[in-house]
Design a protein around this motif. Structure first.
Motif, mmCIF file in Angstrom:
data_model
loop_
_atom_site.group_PDB
_atom_site.id
_atom_site.type_symbol
_atom_site.label_atom_id
_atom_site.label_comp_id
_atom_site.label_asym_id
_atom_site.label_seq_id
_atom_site.Cartn_x
_atom_site.Cartn_y
_atom_site.Cartn_z
ATOM 1 N N ASN A 197 0.860 -1.176 0.000
ATOM 2 C CA ASN A 197 0.000 0.000 0.000
ATOM 3 C C ASN A 197 0.903 1.235 0.000
ATOM 4 O O ASN A 197 1.530 1.561 1.004
ATOM 5 N N HIS A 198 0.959 1.931 -1.133
ATOM 6 C CA HIS A 198 1.863 3.073 -1.277
ATOM 7 C C HIS A 198 1.355 4.329 -0.565
ATOM 8 O O HIS A 198 2.062 5.334 -0.505
ATOM 9 N N LEU A 199 0.131 4.277 -0.037
ATOM 10 C CA LEU A 199 -0.440 5.456 0.618
ATOM 11 C C LEU A 199 -0.153 5.477 2.115
ATOM 12 O O LEU A 199 -0.420 6.474 2.774
ATOM 13 N N ASN A 200 0.355 4.375 2.659
ATOM 14 C CA ASN A 200 0.792 4.325 4.053
ATOM 15 C C ASN A 200 2.306 4.492 4.071
ATOM 16 O O ASN A 200 3.014 3.796 3.344
ATOM 17 N N ASN A 201 2.798 5.418 4.881
ATOM 18 C CA ASN A 201 4.233 5.738 4.876
ATOM 19 C C ASN A 201 4.866 5.538 6.243
ATOM 20 O O ASN A 201 4.208 5.677 7.275
ATOM 21 N N HIS A 257 -7.486 16.494 -5.141
ATOM 22 C CA HIS A 257 -8.098 15.774 -4.029
ATOM 23 C C HIS A 257 -7.280 15.972 -2.756
ATOM 24 O O HIS A 257 -6.056 16.139 -2.808
ATOM 25 N N VAL A 258 -7.975 15.989 -1.617
ATOM 26 C CA VAL A 258 -7.324 16.088 -0.304
ATOM 27 C C VAL A 258 -7.775 14.906 0.544
ATOM 28 O O VAL A 258 -8.956 14.557 0.570
ATOM 29 N N TRP A 259 -6.820 14.287 1.227
ATOM 30 C CA TRP A 259 -7.136 13.218 2.149
ATOM 31 C C TRP A 259 -6.256 13.346 3.395
ATOM 32 O O TRP A 259 -5.523 14.329 3.538
ATOM 33 N N THR A 260 -6.311 12.380 4.270
ATOM 34 C CA THR A 260 -5.660 12.470 5.576
ATOM 35 C C THR A 260 -4.682 11.313 5.784
ATOM 36 O O THR A 260 -4.895 10.221 5.274
ATOM 37 N N GLN A 261 -3.632 11.586 6.546
ATOM 38 C CA GLN A 261 -2.788 10.531 7.100
ATOM 39 C C GLN A 261 -2.748 10.708 8.611
ATOM 40 O O GLN A 261 -2.636 11.834 9.104
ATOM 41 N N VAL A 274 3.838 4.235 11.649
ATOM 42 C CA VAL A 274 3.240 4.284 10.305
ATOM 43 C C VAL A 274 2.227 5.419 10.193
ATOM 44 O O VAL A 274 1.377 5.596 11.060
ATOM 45 N N TRP A 275 2.347 6.181 9.098
ATOM 46 C CA TRP A 275 1.328 7.150 8.728
ATOM 47 C C TRP A 275 0.295 6.403 7.871
ATOM 48 O O TRP A 275 0.573 6.025 6.727
ATOM 49 N N TYR A 276 -0.901 6.176 8.425
ATOM 50 C CA TYR A 276 -1.946 5.442 7.708
ATOM 51 C C TYR A 276 -2.832 6.402 6.912
ATOM 52 O O TYR A 276 -3.229 7.460 7.404
ATOM 53 N N VAL A 277 -3.174 6.010 5.693
ATOM 54 C CA VAL A 277 -4.092 6.803 4.888
ATOM 55 C C VAL A 277 -5.499 6.679 5.472
ATOM 56 O O VAL A 277 -5.912 5.611 5.914
#
Length: 292
Positions: A131-135, A246-250, A256-259
């Motif tokens: 999952n490339h959206l979790n950093n 688009h705007v979203w949250t982590q 881990v920064w979760y989307v």
């Protein structure tokens, strides 16, 4: 598991059509994120069953996600009723159906919502998927990701009270993060407009907002619970085929920064996005506050 569902659905379709062609396996189908349904009691006819099979195939072909549920007609004591058969019951039903040597005229189903099948969500991730959206957290200071701002009123008495109510009974930071995400996704209805219109507090009060205001709402609740959260801004290709800003949250839990993207009630879950193509978006930036 959604790949198996697609495979067995296609096998049933081919069996129904007496099609002896090879089935092409469809890979990288995403798991459903908001599974729901009802107790099932009654008969599903052969005809209705194949309608259900086609619905599943069409849903996965369009969204590339397993369905949360499929509406299906069930007959009990001579009366038809439309029920929502949830994801794991669809897998159970299709497996049961195809296991017969002969295609039955109908199948009797008696599965309560409290049945373990209803509450066990089958998830299988193939080796190598990412999952490339979790950093990963890089060790930077988190002070700015915990502060209130003009449109993120995490210090508001209303926001603090709501955050406490949503997370009541949660025993870990991860449980709190998931509870807050699910609440915003399920209660703050997506509305289309540009930039900030309400801000966090009013979006929560009005129970509506675009992706920007939904992010304000999410981040304010996270910060009110002392959980670091930040905005992510990008240009995304949605399942409709259209590209939009688009705007979203982590949100940070552990290392881990979760989307957390609450913009789609049906398709998105904590740590997962399915309503836009996460492998081909353009990232503009990650911020502690937004200026638009």
């Amino acid at each position: 598991m959604p790949e198996f569902l697609y495979l067995v659905s296609t096998a049933i379709k081919y069996k129904h059509l007496n099609n002896l062609s090879s089935i092409k396996v469809k890979y990288d189908i995403n798991d459903p994120q908001n599974i729901r349904g009802a107790s099932i009691l009654g008969y599903i006819s052969n005809k209705e069953f194949y309608i259900t099979v086609k619905k599943v195939i069409s849903y996965i072909d369009y969204y590339n996600v397993g369905p949360n549920y499929i509406s299906t007609k069930i007959n009990y004591k001579g009366s038809d009723k439309v029920v929502k058969i949830q994801y794991q019951l669809i897998i159970f039903l299709f497996s049961k159906f195809i296991s017969n040597d002969k295609i039955p005229n109908s199948l009797f189903l008696n599965i309560s919502y409290s049945n373990p099948i209803s509450n066990s969500i089958p998830i299988y991730n193939r080796e190598g998927t990412k999952n490339h959206l979790n950093n990963k957290y890089n060790g930077e200071s988190l002070v700015k990701y915990l502060k209130a701002s003009k449109n993120c009123q995490s210090n508001s008495a209303y926001v603090k009270k709501l955050s406490k109510k949503i997370t009541k009974g949660c025993k870990s930071k991860l449980q709190k993060a998931k509870a807050i995400f699910n609440w915003v996704r399920d209660n703050v209805v997506y509305t289309s407009y540009y930039n900030t219109k309400y801000g966090a507090k009013n979006a929560l009060i009005n129970r509506k907002g675009n992706c920007v205001d939904q992010s304000h709402a999410l981040i304010s609740l996270y910060r009110a619970s002392k959980i670091p959260a930040r905005y992510v801004h990008g240009y995304c290709k949605f399942v409709s085929g259209h590209w939009y800003g688009h705007v979203w949250t982590q949100v940070l839990v552990g290392k881990v920064w979760y989307v957390a993207d609450a913009s789609n009630y049906e398709l998105n879950g904590f740590g997962h996005v399915n309503n836009w193509k996460y492998n081909s978006y353009s990232l503009y930036g990650k911020y502690s506050r937004l200026n638009f």
